[in-house]
Write a protein that holds these residues in place. Structure first.
Motif, PDB file in Angstrom:
ATOM      1  N   LYS A   1       0.835  -1.203   0.000  1.00 11.03           N
ATOM      2  CA  LYS A   1       0.000   0.000   0.000  1.00 11.03           C
ATOM      3  C   LYS A   1       0.871   1.254   0.000  1.00 11.03           C
ATOM      4  CE  LYS A   1      -3.494  -2.462   2.661  1.00 11.03           C
ATOM      5  NZ  LYS A   1      -4.522  -2.674   1.699  1.00 11.03           N
ATOM      6  N   GLU A   2       0.508   2.207  -0.854  1.00 10.77           N
ATOM      7  CA  GLU A   2       1.227   3.471  -0.914  1.00 10.77           C
ATOM      8  C   GLU A   2       0.692   4.407   0.163  1.00 10.77           C
ATOM      9  OE1 GLU A   2       2.878   6.593  -4.198  1.00 10.77           O
ATOM     10  OE2 GLU A   2       1.031   5.533  -4.659  1.00 10.77           O
ATOM     11  N   VAL A   3       1.594   5.160   0.797  1.00 13.85           N
ATOM     12  CA  VAL A   3       1.222   6.083   1.863  1.00 13.85           C
ATOM     13  C   VAL A   3       1.114   7.497   1.280  1.00 13.85           C
ATOM     14  CG1 VAL A   3       1.850   7.014   4.121  1.00 13.85           C
ATOM     15  CG2 VAL A   3       2.363   4.624   3.561  1.00 13.85           C
ATOM     16  N   ILE A   4      -0.034   8.135   1.494  1.00  6.41           N
ATOM     17  CA  ILE A   4      -0.299   9.482   0.985  1.00  6.41           C
ATOM     18  C   ILE A   4      -0.571  10.406   2.161  1.00  6.41           C
ATOM     19  CG2 ILE A   4      -1.785  10.893  -0.499  1.00  6.41           C
ATOM     20  CD1 ILE A   4      -0.375   8.734  -2.085  1.00  6.41           C
ATOM     21  N   ASN A   5       0.092  11.572   2.164  1.00  4.89           N
ATOM     22  CA  ASN A   5      -0.129  12.588   3.191  1.00  4.89           C
ATOM     23  C   ASN A   5      -1.297  13.465   2.724  1.00  4.89           C
ATOM     24  OD1 ASN A   5      -0.018  14.519   5.174  1.00  4.89           O
ATOM     25  ND2 ASN A   5       2.159  14.893   4.971  1.00  4.89           N
ATOM     26  N   VAL A   6      -2.420  13.404   3.424  1.00  3.00           N
ATOM     27  CA  VAL A   6      -3.625  14.112   3.003  1.00  3.00           C
ATOM     28  C   VAL A   6      -3.478  15.633   3.132  1.00  3.00           C
ATOM     29  CG1 VAL A   6      -4.874  14.070   5.193  1.00  3.00           C
ATOM     30  CG2 VAL A   6      -6.147  13.990   3.074  1.00  3.00           C
ATOM     31  N   SER A   7      -2.594  16.106   4.003  1.00  2.00           N
ATOM     32  CA  SER A   7      -2.473  17.550   4.213  1.00  2.00           C
ATOM     33  C   SER A   7      -1.865  18.272   3.010  1.00  2.00           C
ATOM     34  CB  SER A   7      -1.677  17.862   5.475  1.00  2.00           C
ATOM     35  OG  SER A   7      -0.360  17.391   5.352  1.00  2.00           O
ATOM     36  N   ASP A   8      -0.971  17.592   2.257  1.00  2.00           N
ATOM     37  CA  ASP A   8      -0.389  18.244   1.083  1.00  2.00           C
ATOM     38  C   ASP A   8      -0.416  17.371  -0.171  1.00  2.00           C
ATOM     39  OD1 ASP A   8       1.555  16.376   1.666  1.00  2.00           O
ATOM     40  OD2 ASP A   8       3.153  17.825   2.015  1.00  2.00           O
ATOM     41  N   GLY A   9      -0.993  16.188  -0.083  1.00  2.00           N
ATOM     42  CA  GLY A   9      -1.099  15.303  -1.233  1.00  2.00           C
ATOM     43  C   GLY A   9       0.189  14.583  -1.599  1.00  2.00           C
ATOM     44  N   ALA A  10       1.221  14.693  -0.758  1.00  2.00           N
ATOM     45  CA  ALA A  10       2.521  14.088  -1.069  1.00  2.00           C
ATOM     46  C   ALA A  10       2.443  12.566  -1.007  1.00  2.00           C
ATOM     47  CB  ALA A  10       3.582  14.595  -0.092  1.00  2.00           C
ATOM     48  N   ARG A  11       3.102  11.929  -1.970  1.00  2.00           N
ATOM     49  CA  ARG A  11       3.240  10.478  -1.980  1.00  2.00           C
ATOM     50  C   ARG A  11       4.510  10.152  -1.209  1.00  2.00           C
ATOM     51  NH1 ARG A  11       2.210   8.843  -8.151  1.00  2.00           N
ATOM     52  NH2 ARG A  11       0.846   7.223  -7.364  1.00  2.00           N
ATOM     53  N   LEU A  12       4.351   9.533  -0.056  1.00  2.00           N
ATOM     54  CA  LEU A  12       5.494   9.276   0.822  1.00  2.00           C
ATOM     55  C   LEU A  12       6.238   7.999   0.480  1.00  2.00           C
ATOM     56  CD1 LEU A  12       3.847  10.310   4.207  1.00  2.00           C
ATOM     57  CD2 LEU A  12       5.216  11.718   2.651  1.00  2.00           C
TER      58      LEU A  12
ATOM     59  N   LYS B   1      -5.135   7.933   9.113  1.00  2.00           N
ATOM     60  CA  LYS B   1      -6.564   8.257   9.051  1.00  2.00           C
ATOM     61  C   LYS B   1      -7.390   7.147   8.432  1.00  2.00           C
ATOM     62  CE  LYS B   1      -5.890  12.060  11.041  1.00  2.00           C
ATOM     63  NZ  LYS B   1      -6.172  12.085  12.456  1.00  2.00           N
ATOM     64  N   LYS B   2      -6.845   6.478   7.405  1.00  2.00           N
ATOM     65  CA  LYS B   2      -7.607   5.436   6.722  1.00  2.00           C
ATOM     66  C   LYS B   2      -6.659   4.471   6.037  1.00  2.00           C
ATOM     67  CE  LYS B   2     -11.399   3.815   4.656  1.00  2.00           C
ATOM     68  NZ  LYS B   2     -12.376   3.048   5.337  1.00  2.00           N
ATOM     69  N   ILE B   3      -6.952   3.188   6.154  1.00  4.93           N
ATOM     70  CA  ILE B   3      -6.219   2.162   5.421  1.00  4.93           C
ATOM     71  C   ILE B   3      -7.199   1.567   4.424  1.00  4.93           C
ATOM     72  CG2 ILE B   3      -4.999  -0.028   5.547  1.00  4.93           C
ATOM     73  CD1 ILE B   3      -4.092   0.730   8.353  1.00  4.93           C
ATOM     74  N   GLY B   4      -6.942   1.828   3.148  1.00  5.73           N
ATOM     75  CA  GLY B   4      -7.813   1.341   2.090  1.00  5.73           C
ATOM     76  C   GLY B   4      -7.237   0.116   1.407  1.00  5.73           C
ATOM     77  N   ASP B   5      -7.848  -0.250   0.281  1.00  7.54           N
ATOM     78  CA  ASP B   5      -7.390  -1.421  -0.472  1.00  7.54           C
ATOM     79  C   ASP B   5      -6.009  -1.206  -1.071  1.00  7.54           C
ATOM     80  OD1 ASP B   5      -9.723  -2.783   0.099  1.00  7.54           O
ATOM     81  OD2 ASP B   5     -10.717  -2.128  -1.744  1.00  7.54           O
ATOM     82  N   ASP B   6      -5.730   0.025  -1.532  1.00  7.42           N
ATOM     83  CA  ASP B   6      -4.475   0.300  -2.230  1.00  7.42           C
ATOM     84  C   ASP B   6      -3.590   1.332  -1.542  1.00  7.42           C
ATOM     85  OD1 ASP B   6      -5.228  -1.413  -4.310  1.00  7.42           O
ATOM     86  OD2 ASP B   6      -6.336   0.179  -5.294  1.00  7.42           O
ATOM     87  N   ILE B   7      -4.177   2.192  -0.721  1.00  3.40           N
ATOM     88  CA  ILE B   7      -3.411   3.277  -0.115  1.00  3.40           C
ATOM     89  C   ILE B   7      -3.687   3.410   1.372  1.00  3.40           C
ATOM     90  CG2 ILE B   7      -3.264   4.614  -2.260  1.00  3.40           C
ATOM     91  CD1 ILE B   7      -5.412   6.456  -1.154  1.00  3.40           C
ATOM     92  N   ILE B   8      -2.761   4.106   2.030  1.00  3.52           N
ATOM     93  CA  ILE B   8      -2.910   4.471   3.433  1.00  3.52           C
ATOM     94  C   ILE B   8      -2.884   5.992   3.491  1.00  3.52           C
ATOM     95  CG2 ILE B   8      -1.887   4.362   5.741  1.00  3.52           C
ATOM     96  CD1 ILE B   8      -0.617   1.677   4.867  1.00  3.52           C
ATOM     97  N   ILE B   9      -3.936   6.576   4.042  1.00  7.83           N
ATOM     98  CA  ILE B   9      -4.036   8.032   4.153  1.00  7.83           C
ATOM     99  C   ILE B   9      -3.551   8.434   5.547  1.00  7.83           C
ATOM    100  CG2 ILE B   9      -5.583  10.019   4.124  1.00  7.83           C
ATOM    101  CD1 ILE B   9      -5.392   8.689   1.420  1.00  7.83           C
ATOM    102  N   VAL B  10      -2.581   9.360   5.572  1.00 11.99           N
ATOM    103  CA  VAL B  10      -2.063   9.867   6.844  1.00 11.99           C
ATOM    104  C   VAL B  10      -2.217  11.391   6.864  1.00 11.99           C
ATOM    105  CG1 VAL B  10      -0.437   7.959   7.083  1.00 11.99           C
ATOM    106  CG2 VAL B  10       0.318  10.062   5.997  1.00 11.99           C
ATOM    107  N   ASP B  11      -2.158  11.963   8.044  1.00  9.53           N
ATOM    108  CA  ASP B  11      -2.369  13.405   8.171  1.00  9.53           C
ATOM    109  C   ASP B  11      -1.204  14.058   8.915  1.00  9.53           C
ATOM    110  OD1 ASP B  11      -3.628  15.870   8.003  1.00  9.53           O
ATOM    111  OD2 ASP B  11      -4.794  15.544   9.832  1.00  9.53           O
ATOM    112  N   ASP B  12      -0.681  15.129   8.328  1.00  8.14           N
ATOM    113  CA  ASP B  12       0.298  15.991   8.989  1.00  8.14           C
ATOM    114  C   ASP B  12       1.523  15.225   9.483  1.00  8.14           C
ATOM    115  OD1 ASP B  12       1.255  18.451   9.844  1.00  8.14           O
ATOM    116  OD2 ASP B  12       0.418  18.190  11.843  1.00  8.14           O
ATOM    117  N   VAL B  13       2.147  14.509   8.588  1.00 10.67           N
ATOM    118  CA  VAL B  13       3.360  13.776   8.936  1.00 10.67           C
ATOM    119  C   VAL B  13       4.535  14.720   8.776  1.00 10.67           C
ATOM    120  CG1 VAL B  13       4.851  11.856   8.334  1.00 10.67           C
ATOM    121  CG2 VAL B  13       2.390  11.605   8.194  1.00 10.67           C
ATOM    122  N   SER B  14       5.309  14.898   9.859  1.00 10.71           N
ATOM    123  CA  SER B  14       6.467  15.784   9.758  1.00 10.71           C
ATOM    124  C   SER B  14       7.719  15.099  10.245  1.00 10.71           C
ATOM    125  CB  SER B  14       6.264  17.050  10.552  1.00 10.71           C
ATOM    126  OG  SER B  14       5.308  17.010  11.525  1.00 10.71           O
TER     127      SER B  14
END
Length: 79
Positions: A11-22, A66-79
């Protein structure tokens, strides 16, 4: 929902605060006393195709997921 570490690694990790693919999950941290997963680890990006090393790994605390989906993991405000 149950999910193995091998499934998390796909699963790809996406930062929801800026849309960055981590990146993709490479490891998980577990509290051995409680048996709970406390964080996911995403490897840091390579600099200049690896010739200049790589950035530090990104440790994402469980509270930031925030959410673990089928293909991605949504995270918030990762610094």
């Amino acid at each position: 929902m149950k999910c193995s570490l091998n499934e998390l690694k796909t699963k790809e990790v996406i930062n929801v605060s800026d849309g960055a693919r981590l990146g993709f999950v490479s490891d998980a941290l577990i509290d051995l006393e409680s048996g709970r997963l406390t964080a996911l680890v995403v490897p840091g990006a390579y600099r200049l195709m690896g010739f200049l090393g790589k950035e530090e790994d990104i440790v994402i605390r469980w509270e930031k997921i925030k959410k673990i989906g089928d293909d991605i993991i949504i995270v918030d405000d990762v610094s």
